[in-house]
Design a protein around this motif. Sequence first.
Motif, PDB file in Angstrom:
ATOM      1  N   ALA A  11       0.823  -1.210   0.000  1.00  0.00           N
ATOM      2  CA  ALA A  11       0.000   0.000   0.000  1.00  0.00           C
ATOM      3  C   ALA A  11       0.857   1.259   0.000  1.00  0.00           C
ATOM      4  N   ARG A  15       2.226   4.861  -3.763  1.00  0.00           N
ATOM      5  CA  ARG A  15       1.822   6.107  -3.126  1.00  0.00           C
ATOM      6  C   ARG A  15       0.703   6.803  -3.889  1.00  0.00           C
ATOM      7  N   PHE A  18      -2.487   5.131  -3.070  1.00  0.00           N
ATOM      8  CA  PHE A  18      -2.846   5.386  -1.676  1.00  0.00           C
ATOM      9  C   PHE A  18      -3.465   6.774  -1.530  1.00  0.00           C
ATOM     10  N   VAL A  19      -2.847   7.760  -2.172  1.00  0.00           N
ATOM     11  CA  VAL A  19      -3.369   9.125  -2.098  1.00  0.00           C
ATOM     12  C   VAL A  19      -4.725   9.222  -2.792  1.00  0.00           C
ATOM     13  N   TRP A  20      -4.852   8.535  -3.919  1.00  0.00           N
ATOM     14  CA  TRP A  20      -6.139   8.547  -4.625  1.00  0.00           C
ATOM     15  C   TRP A  20      -7.238   7.939  -3.769  1.00  0.00           C
ATOM     16  N   ASN A  21      -6.904   6.897  -3.041  1.00  0.00           N
ATOM     17  CA  ASN A  21      -7.903   6.250  -2.187  1.00  0.00           C
ATOM     18  C   ASN A  21      -8.317   7.137  -1.009  1.00  0.00           C
ATOM     19  N   MET A  22      -7.508   8.153  -0.697  1.00  0.00           N
ATOM     20  CA  MET A  22      -7.919   9.141   0.294  1.00  0.00           C
ATOM     21  C   MET A  22      -8.653  10.302  -0.360  1.00  0.00           C
ATOM     22  N   ILE A  95      -5.817  -0.026   6.838  1.00  0.00           N
ATOM     23  CA  ILE A  95      -5.538   0.832   5.680  1.00  0.00           C
ATOM     24  C   ILE A  95      -6.796   1.571   5.246  1.00  0.00           C
ATOM     25  N   ASP A  96      -7.912   0.855   5.153  1.00  0.00           N
ATOM     26  CA  ASP A  96      -9.174   1.489   4.753  1.00  0.00           C
ATOM     27  C   ASP A  96      -9.579   2.586   5.731  1.00  0.00           C
ATOM     28  N   GLN A  99      -7.544   5.714   5.301  1.00  0.00           N
ATOM     29  CA  GLN A  99      -7.899   6.439   4.087  1.00  0.00           C
ATOM     30  C   GLN A  99      -9.256   7.135   4.195  1.00  0.00           C
TER      31      GLN A  99
END
Length: 235
Positions: A11, A15, A18-22, A95-96, A99
């Motif tokens: 994850a 990066r 990961f940023v997109w998922n936030m 992780i979820d 985010q």
Amino acid sequence: MTIWRLAWRSALRRRRLFVWNMAVPLLLLTPVALSEAAAPHRVAVFGVFLVFFGSFGSAIPAVRDARDGWLEEILRTGYPAHRWLLERTLAGTAIDTLQLVPTLLVLLWSAGGLGAAPVVLLAALATLWFANLLGPLVAAAVRSLAEAALASAALSLLLLHFAGFFRSPVPGWTQLVADWNPYSPLRAALGAGVGAIGMDDSVWFRSLLVVLLVTFGAAVFSADWSRRLRWPRTP
């Protein structure tokens, strides 16, 4: 905790993803949080998004790992299936949650309910744990990414419906099902956070008991159902 470390390293190395998922939850849900929509409607939208975020993000990678043969290699080494399941679920939940925390805080801030942040976070953790736990179980019952997406959506919507996200339960069997629904604490916590409903502490025990029982059953019988995840490797 091999699977836990692998999940986090994967994850954090990706990066951009990961940023997109936030960012995507913020972009999609901030307008809902700031809108004039009725509080129950905002609760429903946020509940659907959280559950789908966890279930899709768990089921589809599990199918992909099974299809590509990576999971078979892990289990063939003698790595216990129950450890793989629990570590994977724990990592996915953490992780979820990380985010989605910014998006949840935006909702609570917009409604003046930041004081409910601890209980909302706890409910989100329980919800995402259950959604991530269902991912491998769904993957074991299907044979394609499309089937995984369809099954995850159908199961998630069914549980959300019986938790009362779309229509408040009425006294009788619907209330009984809602009382034992794993997603009911999320509805209660979000509702309290936006001032839609009062927080009912009684929903926690029964719902979390179901989560614990499903987790225990999935772990105990993981060696049996995980055999369906060992697909022939695609060329």
